[in-house]
Design a protein around this motif. Structure first.
Motif, PDB file in Angstrom:
ATOM      1  N   ALA A   1       9.023  -0.921  -6.746  1.00  0.00           N
ATOM      2  CA  ALA A   1       8.958  -2.356  -7.019  1.00  0.00           C
ATOM      3  C   ALA A   1       7.733  -2.671  -7.870  1.00  0.00           C
ATOM      4  N   LYS A   2       7.825  -3.726  -8.621  1.00  0.00           N
ATOM      5  CA  LYS A   2       6.737  -4.128  -9.500  1.00  0.00           C
ATOM      6  C   LYS A   2       5.577  -4.723  -8.707  1.00  0.00           C
ATOM      7  N   PRO A   3       4.344  -4.596  -9.211  1.00  0.00           N
ATOM      8  CA  PRO A   3       3.214  -5.281  -8.579  1.00  0.00           C
ATOM      9  C   PRO A   3       3.514  -6.768  -8.421  1.00  0.00           C
ATOM     10  N   GLY A   4       3.077  -7.329  -7.311  1.00  0.00           N
ATOM     11  CA  GLY A   4       3.380  -8.713  -7.006  1.00  0.00           C
ATOM     12  C   GLY A   4       4.594  -8.878  -6.122  1.00  0.00           C
ATOM     13  N   SER A   5       5.372  -7.803  -5.958  1.00  0.00           N
ATOM     14  CA  SER A   5       6.547  -7.853  -5.095  1.00  0.00           C
ATOM     15  C   SER A   5       6.128  -8.040  -3.638  1.00  0.00           C
ATOM     16  N   PHE A   6       7.020  -8.636  -2.865  1.00  0.00           N
ATOM     17  CA  PHE A   6       6.767  -8.895  -1.450  1.00  0.00           C
ATOM     18  C   PHE A   6       7.250  -7.704  -0.636  1.00  0.00           C
ATOM     19  N   VAL A   7       6.329  -7.047   0.048  1.00  0.00           N
ATOM     20  CA  VAL A   7       6.632  -5.845   0.825  1.00  0.00           C
ATOM     21  C   VAL A   7       6.290  -6.083   2.292  1.00  0.00           C
ATOM     22  N   ILE A   8       7.227  -5.801   3.168  1.00  0.00           N
ATOM     23  CA  ILE A   8       6.988  -5.852   4.607  1.00  0.00           C
ATOM     24  C   ILE A   8       6.689  -4.442   5.099  1.00  0.00           C
ATOM     25  N   ASP A   9       5.568  -4.278   5.768  1.00  0.00           N
ATOM     26  CA  ASP A   9       5.223  -3.014   6.414  1.00  0.00           C
ATOM     27  C   ASP A   9       5.659  -3.136   7.864  1.00  0.00           C
ATOM     28  N   LEU A  10       6.827  -2.590   8.167  1.00  0.00           N
ATOM     29  CA  LEU A  10       7.443  -2.736   9.484  1.00  0.00           C
ATOM     30  C   LEU A  10       6.933  -1.649  10.427  1.00  0.00           C
ATOM     31  N   GLY A  11       6.278  -2.064  11.505  1.00  0.00           N
ATOM     32  CA  GLY A  11       5.617  -1.121  12.392  1.00  0.00           C
ATOM     33  C   GLY A  11       4.303  -0.688  11.784  1.00  0.00           C
ATOM     34  N   CYS A  12       3.509  -1.671  11.387  1.00  0.00           N
ATOM     35  CA  CYS A  12       2.308  -1.414  10.581  1.00  0.00           C
ATOM     36  C   CYS A  12       1.189  -0.726  11.337  1.00  0.00           C
ATOM     37  N   GLY A  13       1.245  -0.733  12.676  1.00  0.00           N
ATOM     38  CA  GLY A  13       0.203  -0.066  13.444  1.00  0.00           C
ATOM     39  C   GLY A  13      -1.177  -0.589  13.122  1.00  0.00           C
ATOM     40  N   SER A  14      -2.078   0.314  12.778  1.00  0.00           N
ATOM     41  CA  SER A  14      -3.471  -0.044  12.523  1.00  0.00           C
ATOM     42  C   SER A  14      -3.665  -0.818  11.229  1.00  0.00           C
ATOM     43  N   GLY A  15      -2.635  -0.893  10.392  1.00  0.00           N
ATOM     44  CA  GLY A  15      -2.726  -1.608   9.129  1.00  0.00           C
ATOM     45  C   GLY A  15      -3.204  -0.766   7.965  1.00  0.00           C
ATOM     46  N   ALA A  16      -3.458   0.523   8.189  1.00  0.00           N
ATOM     47  CA  ALA A  16      -4.006   1.375   7.127  1.00  0.00           C
ATOM     48  C   ALA A  16      -3.055   1.479   5.939  1.00  0.00           C
ATOM     49  N   LEU A  17      -1.761   1.601   6.202  1.00  0.00           N
ATOM     50  CA  LEU A  17      -0.803   1.694   5.097  1.00  0.00           C
ATOM     51  C   LEU A  17      -0.524   0.322   4.475  1.00  0.00           C
ATOM     52  N   SER A  18      -0.649  -0.718   5.268  1.00  0.00           N
ATOM     53  CA  SER A  18      -0.544  -2.064   4.699  1.00  0.00           C
ATOM     54  C   SER A  18      -1.606  -2.258   3.629  1.00  0.00           C
ATOM     55  N   GLU A  19      -2.802  -1.752   3.894  1.00  0.00           N
ATOM     56  CA  GLU A  19      -3.887  -1.847   2.927  1.00  0.00           C
ATOM     57  C   GLU A  19      -3.585  -1.022   1.676  1.00  0.00           C
ATOM     58  N   LYS A  20      -2.993   0.160   1.851  1.00  0.00           N
ATOM     59  CA  LYS A  20      -2.619   0.978   0.689  1.00  0.00           C
ATOM     60  C   LYS A  20      -1.590   0.244  -0.166  1.00  0.00           C
ATOM     61  N   LEU A  21      -0.673  -0.438   0.479  1.00  0.00           N
ATOM     62  CA  LEU A  21       0.329  -1.212  -0.257  1.00  0.00           C
ATOM     63  C   LEU A  21      -0.329  -2.379  -0.997  1.00  0.00           C
ATOM     64  N   ARG A  22      -1.277  -3.034  -0.338  1.00  0.00           N
ATOM     65  CA  ARG A  22      -1.982  -4.148  -0.988  1.00  0.00           C
ATOM     66  C   ARG A  22      -2.753  -3.657  -2.203  1.00  0.00           C
ATOM     67  N   GLU A  23      -3.358  -2.465  -2.080  1.00  0.00           N
ATOM     68  CA  GLU A  23      -4.124  -1.919  -3.201  1.00  0.00           C
ATOM     69  C   GLU A  23      -3.234  -1.624  -4.405  1.00  0.00           C
ATOM     70  N   LYS A  24      -1.943  -1.427  -4.162  1.00  0.00           N
ATOM     71  CA  LYS A  24      -1.010  -1.191  -5.267  1.00  0.00           C
ATOM     72  C   LYS A  24      -0.524  -2.487  -5.901  1.00  0.00           C
ATOM     73  N   GLY A  25      -1.047  -3.605  -5.415  1.00  0.00           N
ATOM     74  CA  GLY A  25      -0.725  -4.881  -6.029  1.00  0.00           C
ATOM     75  C   GLY A  25       0.408  -5.637  -5.379  1.00  0.00           C
ATOM     76  N   TYR A  26       0.857  -5.198  -4.196  1.00  0.00           N
ATOM     77  CA  TYR A  26       1.946  -5.878  -3.519  1.00  0.00           C
ATOM     78  C   TYR A  26       1.429  -6.993  -2.623  1.00  0.00           C
ATOM     79  N   GLU A  27       2.249  -8.011  -2.449  1.00  0.00           N
ATOM     80  CA  GLU A  27       2.007  -9.012  -1.410  1.00  0.00           C
ATOM     81  C   GLU A  27       2.561  -8.425  -0.112  1.00  0.00           C
ATOM     82  N   VAL A  28       1.715  -8.273   0.889  1.00  0.00           N
ATOM     83  CA  VAL A  28       2.094  -7.499   2.070  1.00  0.00           C
ATOM     84  C   VAL A  28       2.089  -8.368   3.334  1.00  0.00           C
ATOM     85  N   LEU A  29       3.119  -8.182   4.136  1.00  0.00           N
ATOM     86  CA  LEU A  29       3.171  -8.727   5.479  1.00  0.00           C
ATOM     87  C   LEU A  29       3.310  -7.557   6.441  1.00  0.00           C
TER      88      LEU A  29
END
Length: 257
Positions: free
Chosen positions: A30-58
């Motif tokens: 997906a292109k940067p700016g896309s809305f990505v849901i991190d389902l079962g995000c746990g500690s949030g470490a991968l949510s942060e990796k997704l945010r660093e790639k330019g995604y809007e993350v929930l």
């Protein structure tokens, strides 16, 4: 989710979960700016990796403690409580990403989870996930089953570890088109000195419910002793993980919309 997490112990000693998950993110196109849901995000470490790639993350997780810890660690990301079967985002996501989550969902709820994830995506959106596949930690589960049986107990494996042939049809029934699927071995080194015992206590709690603590300790100690020749190598415990990795698309045009 059929587990209550020891959040502090998970974050401190089982970081390999999100470290391996970083590679799964490469399946997202997906292109940067896309809305990505991190389902079962746990500690949030991968949510942060997704945010660093330019995604809007929930970030969504069934554990209130995990959501609290993630929110404190990554205040720039929104985290909420929810589970795979019932979460309802405020708007459709371009991607639902999930690492090491789906095997925690009971088999009889997998179809409901797939339908719910499908409904959470915009047409053309992707479900990208990795979780335990057929044969995951089978050496450990088989040994625990043997020890339980020796004591007149029944060991019930709490995990959903499917083959591709079992899981892909679940997604297809929900309306997905499976674009990529692979099942592979991934022996996983444990961090702690008592790695196998700590792994069992962290991840395999359900079969021990209702047993006296002394009996639990006895069974875990016996399993560790018996499996040391097999799973203890070069000073480290290694659990015989098998993973299934999937990318499935909600078609842009379908009967389901």
């Amino acid at each position: 989710m059929n587990i209550k997490w020891d959040t502090e112990g998970y974050i401190e000693n089982f970081g390999f979960v999100h470290e391996y998950g970083e590679d799964v993110i490469s399946l997202i196109d997906a292109k940067p700016g896309s809305f990505v849901i991190d389902l079962g995000c746990g500690s949030g470490a991968l949510s942060e990796k997704l945010r660093e790639k330019g995604y809007e993350v929930l970030g969504i997780d069934a554990s209130e403690d995990m959501v609290k810890a993630a929110s404190e660690s990554y205040p720039d990301i929104r985290f909420v409580c929810g589970d795979a079967v019932s979460f309802k985002p405020e708007r459709g996501a371009d991607v639902v990403f999930s690492n090491a989550v789906m095997h925690w969902i009971d088999a009889d709820k997998q179809e409901a989870a797939a339908r719910n994830i499908f409904d959470a995506l915009v047409p053309g959106g992707d479900f990208v996930c990795e979780f335990g596949g057929s044969g995951c930690a089978e050496t450990v589960h088989a040994e625990l089953a043997r020890i339980f049986e020796k004591r007149g107990l029944v060991y019930k494996n709490p995990f959903f570890f499917p083959t591709i042939g079992e899981y892909a049809p679940i997604l297809e029934k929900a309306g997905f088109t499976v674009r990529y699927a692979v099942l592979f071995d991934r022996p996983t080194v444990q961090k702690t000195e008592d790695g196998l015992a700590d792994w069992i206590r962290m991840f395999d709690k359900k079969p021990f419910e209702g047993l006296e603590p002394e009996l639990c300790d006895e069974i875990i100690a016996e399993a560790s002793e018996n499996l040391r020749p097999v799973l203890f190598k070069d000073g480290k415990w290694i659990v015989d993980y098998v993973r299934i990795r999937i990318k499935a698309e909600r078609p842009a045009f379908s009967e389901k919309g």
